[in-house]
Design a protein around this motif. Structure first.
Motif, PDB file in Angstrom:
ATOM      1  N   ILE A   1      46.857  50.398   5.307  1.00 44.08           N
ATOM      2  CA  ILE A   1      46.646  51.803   5.658  1.00 44.08           C
ATOM      3  C   ILE A   1      47.725  52.640   4.984  1.00 44.08           C
ATOM      4  CG2 ILE A   1      45.442  51.422   7.843  1.00 44.08           C
ATOM      5  CD1 ILE A   1      48.084  51.750   9.285  1.00 44.08           C
ATOM      6  N   TYR A   2      47.329  53.864   4.596  1.00 42.51           N
ATOM      7  CA  TYR A   2      48.250  54.800   3.950  1.00 42.51           C
ATOM      8  C   TYR A   2      48.057  56.178   4.587  1.00 42.51           C
ATOM      9  CZ  TYR A   2      48.539  51.190   0.327  1.00 42.51           C
ATOM     10  OH  TYR A   2      48.722  50.010  -0.361  1.00 42.51           O
ATOM     11  N   PRO A   3      48.873  56.574   5.568  1.00 44.21           N
ATOM     12  CA  PRO A   3      48.698  57.884   6.200  1.00 44.21           C
ATOM     13  C   PRO A   3      49.352  58.993   5.379  1.00 44.21           C
ATOM     14  CG  PRO A   3      50.475  56.703   7.252  1.00 44.21           C
ATOM     15  CD  PRO A   3      49.934  55.792   6.182  1.00 44.21           C
ATOM     16  N   ASN A   4      48.907  60.237   5.642  1.00 48.20           N
ATOM     17  CA  ASN A   4      49.639  61.354   5.067  1.00 48.20           C
ATOM     18  C   ASN A   4      50.928  61.570   5.854  1.00 48.20           C
ATOM     19  OD1 ASN A   4      48.792  62.531   7.430  1.00 48.20           O
ATOM     20  ND2 ASN A   4      47.527  64.108   6.480  1.00 48.20           N
ATOM     21  N   GLY A   5      51.696  62.571   5.489  1.00 47.76           N
ATOM     22  CA  GLY A   5      53.012  62.740   6.093  1.00 47.76           C
ATOM     23  C   GLY A   5      52.985  62.953   7.584  1.00 47.76           C
ATOM     24  N   GLN A   6      51.917  63.593   8.105  1.00 46.22           N
ATOM     25  CA  GLN A   6      51.846  63.875   9.543  1.00 46.22           C
ATOM     26  C   GLN A   6      51.093  62.796  10.321  1.00 46.22           C
ATOM     27  OE1 GLN A   6      50.814  66.248   7.159  1.00 46.22           O
ATOM     28  NE2 GLN A   6      52.947  66.968   7.158  1.00 46.22           N
ATOM     29  N   GLY A   7      50.391  61.929   9.605  1.00 46.30           N
ATOM     30  CA  GLY A   7      49.612  60.903  10.281  1.00 46.30           C
ATOM     31  C   GLY A   7      48.269  61.398  10.762  1.00 46.30           C
ATOM     32  N   THR A   8      47.847  62.583  10.311  1.00 47.04           N
ATOM     33  CA  THR A   8      46.564  63.149  10.760  1.00 47.04           C
ATOM     34  C   THR A   8      45.400  62.727   9.880  1.00 47.04           C
ATOM     35  OG1 THR A   8      47.053  65.137   9.469  1.00 47.04           O
ATOM     36  CG2 THR A   8      47.669  65.145  11.798  1.00 47.04           C
ATOM     37  N   ARG A   9      45.664  62.139   8.742  1.00 44.70           N
ATOM     38  CA  ARG A   9      44.645  61.563   7.873  1.00 44.70           C
ATOM     39  C   ARG A   9      45.222  60.248   7.352  1.00 44.70           C
ATOM     40  NH1 ARG A   9      43.138  65.767   9.611  1.00 44.70           N
ATOM     41  NH2 ARG A   9      41.985  67.482   8.608  1.00 44.70           N
ATOM     42  N   LEU A  10      44.369  59.286   7.134  1.00 40.74           N
ATOM     43  CA  LEU A  10      44.879  58.063   6.529  1.00 40.74           C
ATOM     44  C   LEU A  10      43.797  57.370   5.722  1.00 40.74           C
ATOM     45  CD1 LEU A  10      45.218  55.113   9.025  1.00 40.74           C
ATOM     46  CD2 LEU A  10      44.464  57.323   9.815  1.00 40.74           C
ATOM     47  N   VAL A  11      44.246  56.785   4.622  1.00 43.83           N
ATOM     48  CA  VAL A  11      43.369  55.963   3.792  1.00 43.83           C
ATOM     49  C   VAL A  11      43.387  54.548   4.369  1.00 43.83           C
ATOM     50  CG1 VAL A  11      42.996  54.971   1.511  1.00 43.83           C
ATOM     51  CG2 VAL A  11      43.712  57.356   1.734  1.00 43.83           C
TER      52      VAL A  11
ATOM     53  N   PHE B   1      38.391  53.884   2.578  1.00 42.90           N
ATOM     54  CA  PHE B   1      37.827  54.946   3.407  1.00 42.90           C
ATOM     55  C   PHE B   1      38.932  55.935   3.754  1.00 42.90           C
ATOM     56  CE2 PHE B   1      35.638  50.987   4.182  1.00 42.90           C
ATOM     57  CZ  PHE B   1      34.293  51.317   4.155  1.00 42.90           C
ATOM     58  N   LEU B   2      38.523  57.150   4.088  1.00 42.66           N
ATOM     59  CA  LEU B   2      39.466  58.119   4.628  1.00 42.66           C
ATOM     60  C   LEU B   2      39.086  58.384   6.072  1.00 42.66           C
ATOM     61  CD1 LEU B   2      41.287  60.944   3.010  1.00 42.66           C
ATOM     62  CD2 LEU B   2      40.185  61.430   5.188  1.00 42.66           C
ATOM     63  N   TYR B   3      40.066  58.189   6.983  1.00 40.73           N
ATOM     64  CA  TYR B   3      39.823  58.325   8.419  1.00 40.73           C
ATOM     65  C   TYR B   3      40.550  59.545   8.945  1.00 40.73           C
ATOM     66  CZ  TYR B   3      39.879  57.308  13.443  1.00 40.73           C
ATOM     67  OH  TYR B   3      39.739  57.390  14.798  1.00 40.73           O
ATOM     68  N   ASN B   4      39.808  60.361   9.703  1.00 38.69           N
ATOM     69  CA  ASN B   4      40.363  61.545  10.368  1.00 38.69           C
ATOM     70  C   ASN B   4      40.398  61.256  11.864  1.00 38.69           C
ATOM     71  OD1 ASN B   4      40.878  64.004  11.585  1.00 38.69           O
ATOM     72  ND2 ASN B   4      39.672  65.182  10.105  1.00 38.69           N
ATOM     73  N   PRO B   5      41.569  60.920  12.438  1.00 39.35           N
ATOM     74  CA  PRO B   5      41.611  60.545  13.858  1.00 39.35           C
ATOM     75  C   PRO B   5      41.299  61.703  14.802  1.00 39.35           C
ATOM     76  CG  PRO B   5      43.820  60.718  12.953  1.00 39.35           C
ATOM     77  CD  PRO B   5      42.891  60.877  11.805  1.00 39.35           C
ATOM     78  N   VAL B   6      41.376  62.935  14.306  1.00 37.04           N
ATOM     79  CA  VAL B   6      41.080  64.082  15.169  1.00 37.04           C
ATOM     80  C   VAL B   6      39.585  64.209  15.391  1.00 37.04           C
ATOM     81  CG1 VAL B   6      41.338  66.565  15.450  1.00 37.04           C
ATOM     82  CG2 VAL B   6      43.174  65.240  14.385  1.00 37.04           C
TER      83      VAL B   6
ATOM     84  N   PRO C   1      33.690  57.169   3.296  1.00 34.83           N
ATOM     85  CA  PRO C   1      33.899  56.214   2.187  1.00 34.83           C
ATOM     86  C   PRO C   1      34.485  56.929   0.971  1.00 34.83           C
ATOM     87  CG  PRO C   1      31.687  56.031   3.102  1.00 34.83           C
ATOM     88  CD  PRO C   1      32.271  57.282   3.661  1.00 34.83           C
ATOM     89  N   ILE C   2      35.347  56.225   0.248  1.00 36.76           N
ATOM     90  CA  ILE C   2      35.917  56.769  -0.979  1.00 36.76           C
ATOM     91  C   ILE C   2      35.068  56.267  -2.139  1.00 36.76           C
ATOM     92  CG2 ILE C   2      37.971  56.865  -2.446  1.00 36.76           C
ATOM     93  CD1 ILE C   2      39.662  56.352   0.024  1.00 36.76           C
TER      94      ILE C   2
END
Length: 1416
Positions: free
Chosen positions: A525-535, A544-549, A555-556
C-alpha cells in the motif's frame, strides 16, 4: 571513490602488507611482518594476533565459512589458526619445515600446506586429521588452488603442475615451460560444459599463459603476447562468459576471449598505466576491474564498453617505498582494498548500497557504511549527517527521527540540527520487513505482525505500544499483516485476508468504517501524505486507488506487471507515478467526473480542430540502475548506483522548464496540453488566454464538464461568448438536484446521488419526502461518518435521531439491526463526551461483547476510567486486557479471578511481579511458573519460600543457566560444594566449577555432570588433575576424551590388567598403527613377560574393525575353552562374536557358525532329554559325536550318552556303530571299565541289531525338497541351512521366527513348546495373560462370560521362560512369525561369503571331513 578508512603501520614498522577479506565480507585480515590484525568493515580493530615466530607473514587465508584464519609465516612449521568465534589462536603442528604455500578448500574444511622441499600436508579442520604427502614435488610449491569439485592444483619451481584429489593422491601431472607464478581454476566456455570448472590457467614465469583443459589434457593452449607488453603481472577470469583479463608489467591491460572458436582473440587492449602495473583485481558483482600502477588506481568497466571510469580513479603515492603491493575487492564489491610496500592499507568505498527513505520532501540515504545523510530535495539545503552504530540494511525517516536496522534490530536517532544522538534501540520477534516513522510513532512489520510504539517513550503519556492484527479482535479470523504505512494521523496495514485496516492514532482506536475488504491478499500500500487516499497492490499484481472516505475502489488502468515503487507527487495531490524497475508511468486521479471517480494514465495529448481531446498513454525510461525516491511538481529525485541523489524532470512536466529551446507559442501550447492532462484547469486557462483559439477553449470547456467543474465551464463559455451554455450552466449551479430529479421519471435517483456524494443533510431532507423508511439508515450512516471525524456530539444526535425515527402511525422505523448499531454508537459517543455513567450502563445492558470491547478501549485511555474499562473488557471476553488493567491498578482480588483464563506469559509475569511486591510469594511463584519464567520461580524458592529442593529440581528440569547460577551461589553459601559444582556446570561456568571440584576433592561429581558433553579443554584439565593424584586409570580416560590417545594408552598400560578394557577402547578410537602395536606387545607379554587373556586380543580386533582376525581369535579362544571343558563359556564367546558381526552387517565365517551349531546342539541335549524327547536327544548327540575330538575332557561320557539315547529311541544301528568305536579305542578303555554302562554297551556289540528307525523329514527352506530334520545342508544347492535354536533341527520357511532376545532363528511352533516346557511356574503366565487382555480390552467391553473365556484362552497361550541361547527371560507374547521374505533374506545372509575369503566354507567342510575319517 570515497576513502573509507586507512590502516597505518605501527610506529617503527615498515614493509609490504598482505591481506585477505573474509568470504562474507565482514572482516579484513592484514599482516605486516610478524603481526596480524583483524578489522571490521568500518575499520574498527577487532583483534591483534601476535605470532610466536619472528619470520614475516607470507599469506593469510580464510576458510570457506569465514570462521578460521590460517596464517603462513616464514620459517615456522606451525600454522597459527585464528578462530573468529573465540578470537583465540590454535597452532597446527605440521612437522614440516619452511612452508611456502597454504590454501583452504572452497567446498570443505581442508587446508593444503606446501613447503620449500615440495612436501604437502592436507589438514581437515572438521576431523582434525592430517594427511602428509611427502615429495609431492621435488622443489618448492609456490602456488595452488582448489576447485569446486574439491580437487587441488599445485605449481612448483620444478616447472610442473599437479592435480590431486582431496586426500593428496595425484590425478594428473604436466610439465610447463617456466616455474608457475599463479594458477586458477576457471570455466572456459565451449558451448556444452555449463558452469563446471574445466580449465586451469597457469602464469608461466610471467612469459605466457597456459590454458590446461581438464577435459582435454593432451592439448593445452599456450597464450603468448606482444613482448612490448612486458611480463604478465596478474590475470583473472570474469566468470561464466569465459573472458580472460590479463595485466602486464608495462601498464597494458588486455581482455581476451577463450571460447573454443575465439581463443586468443583480443577483445580490447589499452595502456591503462603509462609505464608500470603492480597488481590487478576483478569484482564479479560490479563487473569492474581495478588496476594499481603508476598514477594510482584505475577502474575499468568490463561489461561491454571496456571504458576507463576516470571519475572513479584514485591518486596514490607510487614511489618505490609507497607503491601498491596488493589490490583486491571485498566479496560484495562494495570496498576496494589496496596495501602498500610501506605498511599502509587503504580502503575505498566503491559501491554504496541503495538504502533510502523519505518523509515529505526530505530524503534519508546511506552516504557511507555507517552514515546517514538527510537532505531536503526542494530547498537543497546542506545535508544533515547522522553517524550510526551499525552498517544498516534498511532505514526509515520521520519528522525528526531516522531509524536504521538489520535483521530484527532497529536503532532510532534524532535528526534535527545540532542533535543526532541515539534515542532508542529495539529488537523485534522476527526479521524486520518494513519500518515507517512519523512525528512521534514507529510502525514495524515483522513476523507478519505490526508493532506500533512511540519512538521516544514518555512516562505517563498515554498509550505507547500496540500490536496488530489484534488477536482479541473478533472482526477477523485472525489475519497476518503483509504491508504497512504510517501517516501523521493513521497507521494503515494490509493483510493476507485481503483487508486494509486503519488505526486512528489520535483516538488510539481502529476505524472499522474505513476498512477495505478485497478479494485477494494485499501486497503493498502507498498512501498519500494525509492517508485519505491510497494505492493498493494485490497479490495478482493489480493496482487500485482506494478512497476510505467514500469507499471508492478504483482500478488503475494499464498498471505495469511489476511494481517497484509508487510515488504521490508532494505538490500535486492527484498525481501518482509508478516505477516498474525500468520505466515510470504517470497517472492522474479525478475523484469527481461525470462517470464517477477515474484514474487516467498520462501521455502526449492532442487537440483536434473541434476541441476534441485525445491522449496516448505513455511511460518514460529512467537511467539504468536509478531508483526513484520521491517526486515534487514533476521533479523526480532518484538514487544512482553510486549512492548519489540525482534529479530528473518527468516529460509530463516539461512545461515547467523555461530553459527549453522552444518558441513562445510552442511553450504555451505545451503548457496548455500538459496542464490540461494534469487536470490543472486554472493553469490551462492562463495558457489558453495566450493561445486564444476556439479549439483550445472548447478543449478546456469539455475537460471542465468532464470533471464537473461547473465554475470553470461557465468561465470558458463566457470567454467564447456562448450565452446559451452559460445560462444553462448557471441554472444548474444553483438548482437543487432534488428539483431536477423530482421532475424526472426517477425521483429517487436524487436521493441516491446525495447518498453517494455523502451529502447527508440534503439526503435526509429528500428521504423525509421521498422515502421515510430510509431515514434511519441514512441517519446511521451519517452518524458513523460524524463519529469517524470526531464530531461526537453531532454523531450522538444523529444516532438518537435514527433510533427515534417514526412513521405517521407512530411506529419506529429503525430495524433491530439498526437499533443495535444506534445503541452502540450512543454508548461510544456518550463515553467520549464524558458521560461515563450512561455510557457504561448502555454498554452493559446491550449484552454486545463487541460493543463492550469498543467502550473498554475508549475508557482505557484515561487513567481514572481504567477500572470501568477492565470490567467492560471482562464482559467482552477480553480477559487478558482486563487482567492487565487490574494488575496495573493492583487490584489482586479481581486479577486473581481472571488469571485462570489468561494465556499470555507477559501478563502472568506482570501478575507475579505485583504479587511479589505485595509479599504474596506463593502466588507470585505460581504466576511466574505460568509465565514460563522459571528463573523467577527459582529465585523465590531460594530467597523467600525456603524451598531449595524445589529450586534444584526446577533447574534440572528447565536447564536454565541463570537459575543454575543462583542455585550454585546458594549452595556455596551453605557449603554444599557438590551441589555448587553441579549447578555451576549447568550455568556454563566450568572454570569456577573445576576450581571448586579441585579444592574440595569432588572431581568425580564434576566429570559425571559433564558426561559426554565435556569439552577437550576441560577433559585435558581433568586428566592432568587425576594424573597428579596418581589415579592413572581416570587420567587416561580423560586424556582419551581430549584426543591425547598416546598419553592415555601409556597410563592405562601402567595400570596393568585393571584398565586393559579402556586401553582397547582407546586404540579402537585412535586407529593408530603405533598405538595398536604397543597394546599388542603388552597383551602378548612382551612388555612385562606376562601374556594376557586371549579374549583381550579378540576384543582389540573388534574395536579396530578387523573382523576377520577377530573371528579367528574367537574360534581359537572357544576351542581352548571347549578343550578345557568350559562349554558354556565357549558357547557364549561364539554367540557374542556371531551376534556382533551380524549387528555390524559383516560376514560371519562358516567355521564360526559350525562350531556354534555343534556346541549349541550339545547345550540342547539336556533340555530335550528332560522333556522326554529321546529321538531328538539322540539325533543331536550323533551330531556332537561326529566332532567328539573337540570335547577331549568328556569324550567317553558323551559317547556313552549317545549310545544309550540311540538305543532308547530305536536307532539300533547308530548305537552299534558308536559302541564298536568306543570299545575298540584303547584310550577310552579305563573310563569305560569304570562306567556302569559297560555291560550294556558290550551286550549291544555281542548281540548286534542293525535296525535303524528312519528320521522324520521336513521341507528344505532353500529348495523345498523333503530332507531329514537334522540335516543342515541343502542337497540341491549345497548351501548351509540355519539351525533352530530350540530343537537343533533345520529351519522351515513356513514356521520361521527370530528369538526376540538373541536374534537367532527358531521354529515358531517349537519355540512355543519350548517356552511351555521351560516356564518356571504358572503364576507369571497368568499375570502376563491378564496384562495382555487388559491391553486388548476396549472401553465397550465384552460380556463377562466371553471375557472369562478369552482369559482362559490367553492363559493357555502366554508362557514365559529363559531363551535357549542367552538364558534371558522371553515371553511368548514377544514372538512374531517371520514372513517368507525375511526368512529368505536371512538364508542369503547366512550363506554370504567374502569375495577374498572363499576358504571359509571349504575350511568348515574340510574340518567335518577330518572328523568323519575316524568312522572309516
Amino acid at each position: 571513490m570515497k576513502k573509507l578508512f586507512r590502516v597505518s603501520p605501527p610506529r617503527g614498522s615498515r614493509g609490504p602488507v598482505v591481506f585477505s577479506w573474509q568470504p562474507e565480507g565482514n572482516y579484513l585480515a592484514t599482516a605486516l611482518q610478524s603481526t596480524v590484525m583483524i578489522y571490521d568493515r568500518r575499520g574498527e580493530r577487532v583483534d591483534e594476533i601476535a605470532l610466536q615466530g619472528m619470520g614475516d607473514v607470507l599469506a593469510v587465508e580464510w576458510d570457506k565459512d569465514g570462521e578460521s584464519l590460517a596464517i603462513l609465516q616464514d620459517e615456522n612449521g606451525q600454522i597459527p589458526i585464528w578462530e573468529l568465534s573465540t578470537q583465540k589462536v590454535q597452532h597446527l603442528e605440521t612437522n614440516l619445515r619452511d612452508p611456502t604455500f597454504l590454501k583452504w578448500s572452497k567446498t570443505s574444511s581442508q587446508l593444503a600446506i606446501g613447503t620449500q622441499k615440495g612436501n604437502l600436508l592436507i589438514f581437515n579442520k572438521a576431523t582434525k586429521k592430517k594427511i602428509p604427502v611427502l615429495a609431492k614435488h621435488p622443489r618448492a610449491i609456490t602456488c595452488g588452488a582448489w576447485s569446486k569439485k574439491n580437487q587441488l592444483c599445485l605449481g612448483s619451481d620444478d616447472c610442473t603442475m599437479t592435480l590431486s584429489n582431496e586426500v593428496g593422491d595425484t590425478l594428473e601431472q604436466t610439465d610447463v615451460k617456466f616455474p608457475p607464478h599463479d594458477l586458477q581454476f576457471a570455466t572456459q566456455s565451449n558451448g556444452t560444459n555449463g558452469k563446471e570448472e574445466n580449465t586451469v590457467s597457469i602464469n608461466m614465469g610471467g612469459k605466457s599463459l597456459l590454458l590446461y583443459n581438464l577435459d582435454n589434457p593432451d592439448n593445452p593452449v599456450e597464450l603468448s603476447f606482444e613482448p612490448d607488453y612486458g611480463n604478465i603481472v596478474s590475470h583473472c577470469w570474469t566468470g561464466e562468459d569465459g573472458m580472460l583479463i590479463v595485466g602486464f608489467s608495462r601498464g597494458q591491460v588486455v581482455a581476451m576471449s577463450t571460447h573454443a572458436d575465439e581463443v586468443a582473440e583480443e577483445l580490447f587492449s589499452r595502456d591503462v598505466h603509462s609505464s608500470s602495473l603492480f597488481g590487478m583485481a576483478y569484482s564479479p558483482t560490479l563487473r569492474r576491474g581495478a588496476t594499481a600502477g603508476d598514477g594510482g588506481i584505475k577502474i575499468i568497466d568490463l561489461t561491454n564498453s571496456f571504458e576507463e571510469l576516470k571519475g572513479e580513479a584514485i591518486n596514490m603515492d607510487t614511489s618505490e617505498d609507497g607503491r601498491p603491493h596488493m589490490i583486491n575487492w571485498s566479496p560484495d564489491g562494495t570496498i576496494l582494498t589496496v596495501s602498500t610496500k610501506s605498511g599502509y592499507v587503504y580502503n575505498f568505498l566503491a559501491k554504496m548500497p541503495m538504502i533510502f527513505s523519505h518523509y515529505n520532501t526530505n530524503v534519508a540515504y546511506l552516504s557511507s557504511l555507517c552514515e546517514i545523510s538527510v537532505v531536503d530535495t526542494v530547498s537543497r539545503s546542506r545535508p544533515l549527517t547522522v553517524t550510526v552504530d551499525i552498517e544498516p540494511t534498511f532505514n526509515a525517516l520521520g519528522a525528526s527521527h531516522v531509524a536504521v536496522g538489520m535483521n530484527n534490530r532497529i536503532l532510532y536517532y534524532r535528526c534535527v540540527p545540532d542533535d543526532t544522538e541515539k534515542v532508542g534501540e529495539q529488537e523485534y520477534l522476527g526479521t524486520v520487513e518494513k519500518v515507517c516513522l512519523n512525528d512521534k510513532f514507529a510502525a514495524v512489520l515483522s513476523d507478519s505482525q505490526v508493532t506500533l510504539h512511540l519512538i521516544e517513550p514518555v512516562k505517563g503519556g498515554g498509550p505507547q505500544r500496540k500490536t496488530f492484527p489484534d488477536r482479541d479482535d473478533d472482526r477477523s479470523n485472525i489475519k497476518r499483516a503483509t504491508t504497512i504505512a504510517l501517516t501523521n494521523q493513521f497507521l494503515i496495514y494490509g493483510t493476507d485476508a485481503g483487508t486494509v485496516e486503519f488505526f486512528y492514532l489520535t483516538e488510539w482506536a481502529m476505524l472499522s468504517g474505513a476498512e477495505l475488504r478485497h478479494s485477494c491478499e494485499i501486497k503493498t500500500i502507498y498512501p498519500n501524505g494525509q492517508g485519505t487516499r491510497l494505492v493498493v497492490i494485490d497479490s495478482n499484481g493489480d493496482g487500485f486507488l482506494y478512497n476510505p472516505v467514500t469507499s471508492d475502489f478504483t482500478p488503475i488502468p494499464e498498471f505495469p506487471a511489476t511494481c517497484h515503487q509508487v510515488m504521490w507527487d508532494k505538490s500535486d495531490k492527484n498525481i501518482i507515478m509508478v516505477h516498474d524497475g525500468k520505466d515510470l508511468h504517470t497517472y492522474v486521479y479525478a475523484p469527481i467526473t461525470i462517470r464517477g471517480p477515474m484514474m487516467m494514465k498520462l501521455g502526449p495529448l492532442e487537440i483536434d480542430v473541434n476541441g476534441g481531446v485525445s491522449m496516448q498513454p505513455q511511460s518514460f525510461p529512467l537511467s539504468s540502475g536509478w531508483a526513484p525516491v520521491l517526486t515534487h511538481n514533476g521533479e523526480i529525485t532518484c538514487m544512482d548506483m553510486a549512492g548519489q541523489l540525482k534529479a530528473v524532470t518527468s516529460p509530463t512536466y516539461n512545461h515547467n522548464d523555461d530553459s527549453k529551446d522552444k518558441k513562445k507559442k510552442e511553450r504555451q501550447l505545451l503548457k496548455f496540453t500538459q496542464n490540461l492532462a494534469l487536470l490543472r484547469l486554472k493553469e490551462a486557462w492562463n495558457a489558453a488566454l495566450n493561445l486564444n483559439k476556439p479549439r483550445y477553449w472548447h478543449a478546456l470547456a469539455n475537460k471542465a464538464m468532464q470533471v464537473m467543474d461547473i465554475e470553470m465551464a461557465i468561465r470558458v463559455y463566457r470567454q467564447v461568448g456562448d450565452a446559451g451554455m452559460v445560462i444553462g450552466l448557471e441554472k444548474l449551479r444553483f438548482l437543487e438536484d432534488k428539483d431536477l430529479f423530482l421532475s424526472s421519471s426517477r425521483p429517487l435517483s436524487a436521493l441516491e446521488m446525495r447518498r453517494d456524494l455523502l451529502h447527508w443533510d440534503q439526503a435526509l431532507k429528500l428521504a423525509t419526502t421521498l422515502s421515510p423508511a430510509a431515514v434511519p439508515e441514512i441517519s446511521v450512516e451519517y452518524a458513523q461518518q460524524l463519529e469517524f471525524k470526531g464530531e461526537y456530539e453531532n454523531g450522538l444526535k444523529m444516532y438518537e435521531s435514527a433510533l427515534n425515527a417514526m412513521d405517521q402511525e407512530g411506529n419506529l422505523l429503525a430495524t433491530d439491526a439498526q437499533q443495535t448499531i444506534c445503541m452502540g454508537g450512543i454508548a461510544r459517543c456518550t463515553l467520549r463526551l464524558g458521560d461515563l455513567r450512561r455510557g457504561v450502563r448502555l454498554a452493559r445492558e446491550s449484552n454486545d461483547k463487541k460493543l463492550c470491547r469498543e467502550c473498554a478501549a475508549i475508557l482505557s485511555v484515561g487513567a481514572s476510567t481504567r477500572m470501568e474499562a477492565a470490567s467492560l473488557y471482562e464482559l467482552g471476553d477480553q480477559y487478558e486486557k482486563a487482567a492487565e488493567i487490574y494488575i496495573k491498578q493492583k487490584d489482586f482480588t479481581q486479577a486473581s479471578k481472571l488469571m485462570g483464563r489468561v494465556t499470555l506469559p507477559k501478563l502472568h509475569s506482570m501478575y507475579g511481579k505485583a504479587c511479589e511486591q505485595a509479599g504474596k510469594f506463593q502466588d507470585a511463584a505460581a504466576a511466574f511458573k505460568k509465565a514460563h519464567d522459571m528463573d523467577s520461580v527459582i529465585r523465590l524458592c531460594l530467597d523467600q519460600l525456603n524451598q531449595p529442593d524445589r529450586a534444584f529440581e526446577l533447574v534440572r528440569e528447565s536447564g536454565s543457566s541463570t537459575g543454575a547460577a543462583m542455585v550454585a551461589q546458594y549452595c556455596q553459601k551453605g557449603d554444599d560444594f557438590r551441589g555448587a559444582i553441579e549447578f555451576l556446570l549447568m550455568a556454563a561456568r566450568s572454570e569456577e566449577a573445576f576450581a571448586l571440584a579441585k579444592s574440595h576433592v569432588c572431581m568425580d561429581l564434576y566429570t559425571s555432570v559433564l558426561g559426554d558433553k565435556i569439552s577437550p579443554d576441560d577433559a585435558r584439565e581433568v586428566a592432568h588433575y587425576y594424573e597428579t593424584q596418581n589415579d592413572l586409570g581416570k587420567a587416561g580416560q580423560f586424556y582419551s576424551l581430549c584426543g591425547q590417545y598416546n598419553r592415555a594408552l601409556k597410563l592405562f598400560l601402567q595400570c596393568g590388567d585393571r584398565e586393559v578394557d579402556k586401553a582397547i577402547e582407546v586404540v579402537g578410537k585412535a586407529r593408530n598403527d603405533m598405538l595398536t602395536h604397543m597394546l599388542i606387545d603388552f597383551l602378548m607379554g612382551e612388555t612385562d613377560g606376562q601374556p594376557k587373556d586371549p579374549d583381550y586380543v579378540y576384543r582389540l580386533y573388534m574395536a579396530l574393525g578387523n573382523f576377520s582376525e577377530a573371528s579367528k581369535t574367537a574360534v581359537i579362544i572357544a576351542q581352548q575353552e571347549q578343550a578345557d571343558g568350559d562349554y558354556a563359556r565357549a558357547h557364549k564367546i561364539l554367540y557374542n562374536t556371531i551376534h556382533e558381526l551380524e549387528v555390524r552387517d559383516t560376514h560371519v565365517p562358516q567355521t564360526l557358525r559350525q562350531m556354534f551349531v555343534v556346541l549349541h546342539s550339545y547345550q540342547l541335549v539336556k533340555k530335550l532329554a528332560k522333556r522326554g524327547d529321546h529321538e531328538g536327544t539322540a539325533r543331536l548327540l550323533l551330531r556332537v559325536a561326529k566332532h567328539i575330538s573337540k570335547f577331549p575332557k568328556h569324550q567317553v561320557r558323551i559317547l556313552i550318552s549317545t549310545i544309550i539315547e540311540c538305543q532308547k529311541s530305536g536307532l539300533k544301528d547308530s548305537a552299534f556303530e558308536w559302541a564298536s568305536y568306543i570299545c575298540s579305542n584303547s584310550e577310552f578303555k579305563k573310563e569305560l571299565n569304570d562306567s556302569k554302562f559297560k555291560n550294556k554297551i558290550q551286550a549291544i556289540i555281542r548281540k548286534p541289531n542293525r535296525e535303524e528307525k528312519p528320521e522324520q523329514k521336513s521341507p528344505c527352506p532353500i529348495s523345498g525338497d523333503m530332507i531329514s530334520q537334522t540335516d543342515l545342508e541343502c542337497p540341491a544347492t549345497k548351501d548351509h541351512i540355519p539351525m533352530c535354536v530350540c530343537t537343533g533341527r533345520h529351519m522351515e520357511i513356513d514356521d520361521w521366527c527370530f528369538c526376540p532376545v538373541s536374534g537367532m532363528p527358531a521354529l515358531y511352533s517349537e519355540y512355543i513348546k519350548y517356552l511351555t516346557a521351560e516356564a518356571p511356574n504358572a503364576l507369571e503366565s497368568v499375570e502376563d495373560a491378564a496384562e495382555a487382555l487388559k491391553d486388548k480390552a476396549s472401553p465397550s467391553s465384552k460380556p463377562m462370560s466371553k471375557m472369562k473365556s478369552s482369559f482362559r484362552s490367553m492363559v493357555s497361550k502366554v508362557v514365559k521362560a529363559l531363551d535357549p541361547v542367552t538364558a534371558q527371560m522371553v515371553s511368548s507374547l514377544d514372538l512374531k512369525k517371520s514372513t517368507h521374505e525375511e526368512a529368505k533374506a536371512y538364508i542369503k545372509k547366512y550363506n554370504t561369503f567374502e569375495a577374498n575369503k572363499p576358504e571359509d566354507k571349504g575350511a568348515a567342510l574340510e574340518e567335518e571331513d577330518d572328523d568323519d575319517d575316524m568312522y572309516q
